[in-house]
Design a protein around this motif. Sequence first.
Motif, short mmCIF file in Angstrom:
data_model
loop_
_atom_site.label_atom_id
_atom_site.label_comp_id
_atom_site.label_asym_id
_atom_site.label_seq_id
_atom_site.Cartn_x
_atom_site.Cartn_y
_atom_site.Cartn_z
N PHE B 208 19.89 96.34 7.31
CA PHE B 208 19.44 95.45 8.25
C PHE B 208 20.94 95.33 8.95
CE2 PHE B 208 16.35 94.88 5.14
CZ PHE B 208 15.14 94.74 6.12
N ILE B 210 22.26 92.47 9.55
CA ILE B 210 23.21 91.44 8.96
C ILE B 210 23.90 92.27 7.79
CG2 ILE B 210 21.84 90.70 7.02
CD1 ILE B 210 22.51 87.86 8.00
N ASP B 211 23.49 93.31 7.51
CA ASP B 211 24.15 94.31 6.25
C ASP B 211 25.38 95.09 6.93
OD1 ASP B 211 22.40 93.03 4.67
OD2 ASP B 211 20.85 94.84 4.87
N TYR B 219 34.53 88.15 10.78
CA TYR B 219 33.17 87.41 10.92
C TYR B 219 33.42 86.33 11.80
CZ TYR B 219 32.41 90.07 6.73
OH TYR B 219 32.21 90.97 5.55
N SER B 279 35.77 85.97 6.55
CA SER B 279 34.79 85.86 6.07
C SER B 279 33.68 84.99 6.52
CB SER B 279 34.59 85.22 4.34
OG SER B 279 34.79 84.02 4.45
N TRP B 280 32.36 85.09 6.32
CA TRP B 280 31.40 84.47 7.45
C TRP B 280 31.51 82.89 6.92
CZ3 TRP B 280 26.78 81.41 6.92
CH2 TRP B 280 26.46 81.15 8.24
N TRP B 281 31.75 82.60 5.49
CA TRP B 281 31.58 81.31 5.08
C TRP B 281 32.95 80.69 5.61
CZ3 TRP B 281 27.99 78.23 3.94
CH2 TRP B 281 28.32 76.96 3.36
N GLU B 355 15.48 87.11 9.30
CA GLU B 355 16.77 87.72 9.95
C GLU B 355 17.43 87.06 10.75
OE1 GLU B 355 17.82 91.39 11.01
OE2 GLU B 355 19.81 91.72 10.08
N PRO B 356 18.36 85.81 10.68
CA PRO B 356 18.73 85.28 11.84
C PRO B 356 19.65 86.29 12.66
CG PRO B 356 19.64 83.97 9.73
CD PRO B 356 18.95 85.56 9.36
N LYS B 430 31.59 90.69 13.14
CA LYS B 430 30.16 90.48 12.64
C LYS B 430 29.69 89.21 13.18
CE LYS B 430 28.30 91.20 8.43
NZ LYS B 430 27.74 91.94 7.36
N VAL B 432 26.99 86.13 12.98
CA VAL B 432 26.04 85.96 12.43
C VAL B 432 25.70 84.58 12.83
CG1 VAL B 432 24.66 85.35 10.18
CG2 VAL B 432 25.98 87.39 10.49
N TRP B 433 24.56 84.05 13.45
CA TRP B 433 23.87 82.95 13.54
C TRP B 433 23.47 82.10 12.50
CZ3 TRP B 433 20.30 82.60 18.62
CH2 TRP B 433 21.15 83.39 19.84
N THR B 434 23.96 80.87 12.33
CA THR B 434 23.07 79.95 11.06
C THR B 434 21.44 80.10 11.50
OG1 THR B 434 23.45 77.88 12.53
CG2 THR B 434 25.14 78.59 11.18
N ARG B 435 20.69 79.61 10.54
CA ARG B 435 19.46 79.40 10.97
C ARG B 435 19.14 78.22 11.98
NH1 ARG B 435 15.28 81.77 11.53
NH2 ARG B 435 15.97 82.81 9.64
N GLU B 436 19.96 77.53 11.92
CA GLU B 436 19.78 76.08 12.85
C GLU B 436 20.21 76.83 14.22
OE1 GLU B 436 21.59 76.08 10.05
OE2 GLU B 436 20.65 74.62 8.75
#
Lengths: 154, 734
Positions: B208, B210-211, B219, B279-281, B355-356, B430, B432-436
Motif C-alpha cells: 500500500f 503507506i508501506d 516522515y 519517524s512518523w510518531w 488507509e488514511p 512519507k 501520512v495524515w492522521t485519521r482525524e
Amino acid sequence: MAYTLNVNGKALSADVDGDTPLLWTLRDTLGIVGPKYGCGVAACGACTVHVDGQPMRSCQIPTESVGKAKITTIEAMSTHAVGKKVQAAWMELDVAQCGYCQPGQIMSATALLTRTPKPNDAQIDEAMNGNICRCATYTRIRAAIKRASGQKEA
Amino acid sequence: MTYHDVKANRREILASVSAAGLTLTFAVAPKANAEDAGLKPLNAYVRVAPNGVVTIMAKNPEVGQGVKTMLPMLIAEELDVEWSNVRVEQAGNDPKTFGRQFAGGSMATPIHWDELRRVGAVARAMMIQAAALAWNCGPGDCTTTPGNVVHKPSGKSRTYGSLAMACATITPPDPRSLTLKDPKAYRIIGKPMAQYDVAKIVTGQPLFGIDQRQPGMLYASIIKAPVFGAKVASADLAAAKAVKGVKTAFVIEGDPNGLFPQGMIGQGLLPSVAVVADSWWAAKKGRDKLDVKWAEHPTSSQSSKGFAAQAKTLAAGKGQRTARNDGDVDAALAGATKTVEANYFYPFLSHANLEPQNCTAEFKDGKLEVWAPTQNPEPGRQLCARTLGMKPEDITVNMVRGGGGFGRRLANDYMVEAAWISREVGAPVKLVWTREDDMQHDHYRPAGFHHFRGGVDAAGNIVALHDHFVTFGTATTAVSSAGMPGSEFPAQFIPNLRYEISAIPLGIPTGPLRAPGSNALAFVFQSFIDELAHAAKADPLAFQIKLLGDKPVVGTAPASYGAARMVGVLKAVGEMSGWANRGKLPKGEGMGVACYLSHLGYFAEVAHVAVAPDGAIKVKKVWVAADVGRQIINPHGALNQVQGSVLDGLSEALHQQITIDAGRVEQNNFTDYQLMRISEAPAVEVKFVITDFSPTGLGEPALPPAIPALTNAIFAATGKRIRSLPIQTDMLKA
C-alpha cells in the motif's frame, strides 16, 4: 531508548521513545508493515497483533509496556498452525477488496479460532466486531472463518 | 442518473480511447524483470519470456475494485495463455502509452472490454505470424493452444516463449482487422479468478501507499485549518522542533487556488504547517505541540443548522432555476385522485478510506518522483507541476495500491503536499495524515434537500411529480457532485413533471463519493415513488413495473433509459426474494424494493428488515438482481463488488453523517463516524441477469438502490417513512 522486543520469535532492538505505540515501532523502526494504521484510537482493528496470543490493538500499546511479551504479527501467520489455515481460507474465498484491513481481520480470526475452534455466528460477530472492513467484505470474512474451522459456510 | 457529474469527462475519455487506445506503442519498453531481461515487449501491455511466462501490464490504479486482475484477464484470454502463467505488473502513470489511467465512474469495463481483448489478439496474431515465418507456411495454417502456436496440417507446435524474440521483427496487425474469440471458447473471461495480489494481501506484504519506503526517507505530518482554506495567522514552531526526532517544522503558505483548484477533483495545496521527523510518531508528537493561530475565514459562518434553515426558506419559494418542466404539473396535481407531499434530506458524507491519505515523494535535482495511492495519477502530476512550478515531464508518478478509493483518491491533495515537503527538506518524505486529518479534510458527498409533491390517478398511475431540489452552489452551477440532470428518473415516464433547483452557497469542499449523485438521488426518488405506490394502494414492485411501461428504451442518449432492462431486474428480484409472499412476514418485519440505473448498470434490490419495539433495525437479507450486459468478466470480483456496495449503502443509511459547525467538520474518527461492522451485515444474494448488451462496470451501481430498498422495507415493517438520513431509530420506537 533501546528496547528489545520479541517479535515473531526474534529478539529485535528498537531505539524509540517509550511512549511510541507498538504499531509505529513495528512499522517505522522494525519495517514490519503488515499491521496497519487506520484510526489510532482502537476503533478499527487494522493494527491488530497478538500479544502472548491475545489479539490487541497495537496503536494503543506503548513500546515501553511490551516487556518480554511475545508479539506476533501477520508476517508470522504462515507458520502459525491456525493462522495458516485462516490465510488459506482467505485466499480460497478471495475475501479481500482493497485488502488494507485484512491483516487485522486475519489476526482477530486466528485468535478466535485458536480459543474457539468451531465458532457460531454470534461468536464470530463478537470476536470480529472490532475490525472494520470499509469495503464491507463481511460476507466473505464470515464464510472464510467457517471454512477455516471446517464448518459449513452458509 | 447515468453519470451526470463526469459526463464531460466521459466523452473526453471515450474520445481519447478511440483515438489512442488501440495504437499499441511498441517503442515503450516497460522495466525488465529477471525473467525477461533484454527482451523487447510484444506491445506496451505484453511481454513473453523464453520460459513462457507472460507479463501483462495493469494499466489502471488498484484501490480494491479488482482491475489489476480483471483488465489483464481480457488480454490473457485473447492472447491465449494459461492464467497461471501470467504475471501482472502495475504500470506507471504513462498516458501517452496507456491512454487515461484512472479508477472512477465504473468505467474500466466499458472502456476496456473491446480494446484490451484486441491488445491480446494482436499479440496472439504476432505469435502466429512469427511461427508461420519459421515454418514457411501461411498464418491460416496455424492456430493456438494456451501458450503455443500449432501448425494445423502437421500438428507440430512452438511455445510462445520460443517465438518471443522473432516477434520483435513482426509488424503488428491492425487490431480492428482481427476476429475476437467466440465467448463459448472463453477459458479465462467468466471464470472466477482470485485477486492477483491475494497472497501478498493475506501475508501482510508491503503493497500500500503507506508501506512505501525510500532510502534516507523522513516522515511528515501536516496540519491544516479546521475551517477550509483559512490561512496561517501565526505559528509557534519552537516546541515542535524541540521534540526528539523532529528535523524541522515550517509553514506552507499554500496555493491561493488550493481550495478549489481549477479542473481538479478535490483540493490542492492548502495553507498548512508541516512537521518532518525521523519517524512518523515523532512527527505526530511534534505536530501536537504546534501552536498555530488560523486567520478568520468567511466559511466559519456556515453550519448544518444554517443550511437546513436556508433550505426551508428556499424550498418554500420558486426554484432559482427550472431543470425540466413537462406538461402542467399544477393542473395535474389538482386533478389527481390522491396527492402526497414530502420533504427529504440526506447529509454530507466522508469517504473514510481505511488507509488514511498518504504519499511518498522524492524531490531531487529538479525532478520529482512520487509513490501515491491515487485513483487519478495524471491530474496529480499536473497539480504538482502547477503548484511547484515544474514541467510535468520532470515528474514521475508511481501508482501504488490504495487502501480503498470510493472517489477520495480522485483528488491528489496528499500528493502535492508530499511533493512540496520533500522539496522543502531536500529528502524523500512519507507524508501520512492522521485519521482525524482524513475525516476533517475530505471533499464530501454534498448534503441535499428535496421538497416533493406527487399525484396518482384512480387507475394507480403517477400523473404528476414535482421536486424542488435545494442543493449547494449557485443558481446556475452546483458544486461538485451536487447536481441533478433534468433527465433524472422518473422524468420521461410521467407526463406532468417539474424539477426546480435552488442552491445555497458553500465553502465546504465537495466531490464524488462512490456512485456520486446517484447515492443520494436514488434514496429520495425511489422513496417518494414508494410513497406514491402506497398512496395508490398498489404493490410497490408492480407499481414500479407499471411506471416503466412497455417501451424497451425511453428517451435518447445520453439520457436514454432501458426500461425493459429495469423491468427485467425488477421481475428477477421479485422472484428471488419471494416478494409475493411478503404478507406472511411476522409483525415488525417488512420488505422494500427499489431500482436504479447508474453507471450504465440496471439494479433492482429488495431488503428484508425487522424493526424491534425499541426501534433497533436488523437487516435480515438483501436480494440484488443486476443487469450489466452479456458477460461477467470475473465472477469472484463482480460478486464482491456488488455485495460490498450494498453493505456500503446500508452503512451510509444506518450510521453516517458529517455535520458542519462554524465552518468546521464536527466528526473526527470512527468513534463518531460509524461504519458498518460484521454483526450488522446481512447476507446479500446476487443474480446477474444476462442481456445482450456490452458489459459495464460494477464498482458503483449496486449501491444507490440499497438505501431506498432499506427505508422502503422499514416503512413496510413499521408504517413509518424515513425521509432523512442517517436513520434515527428513535422515531421507529413502537
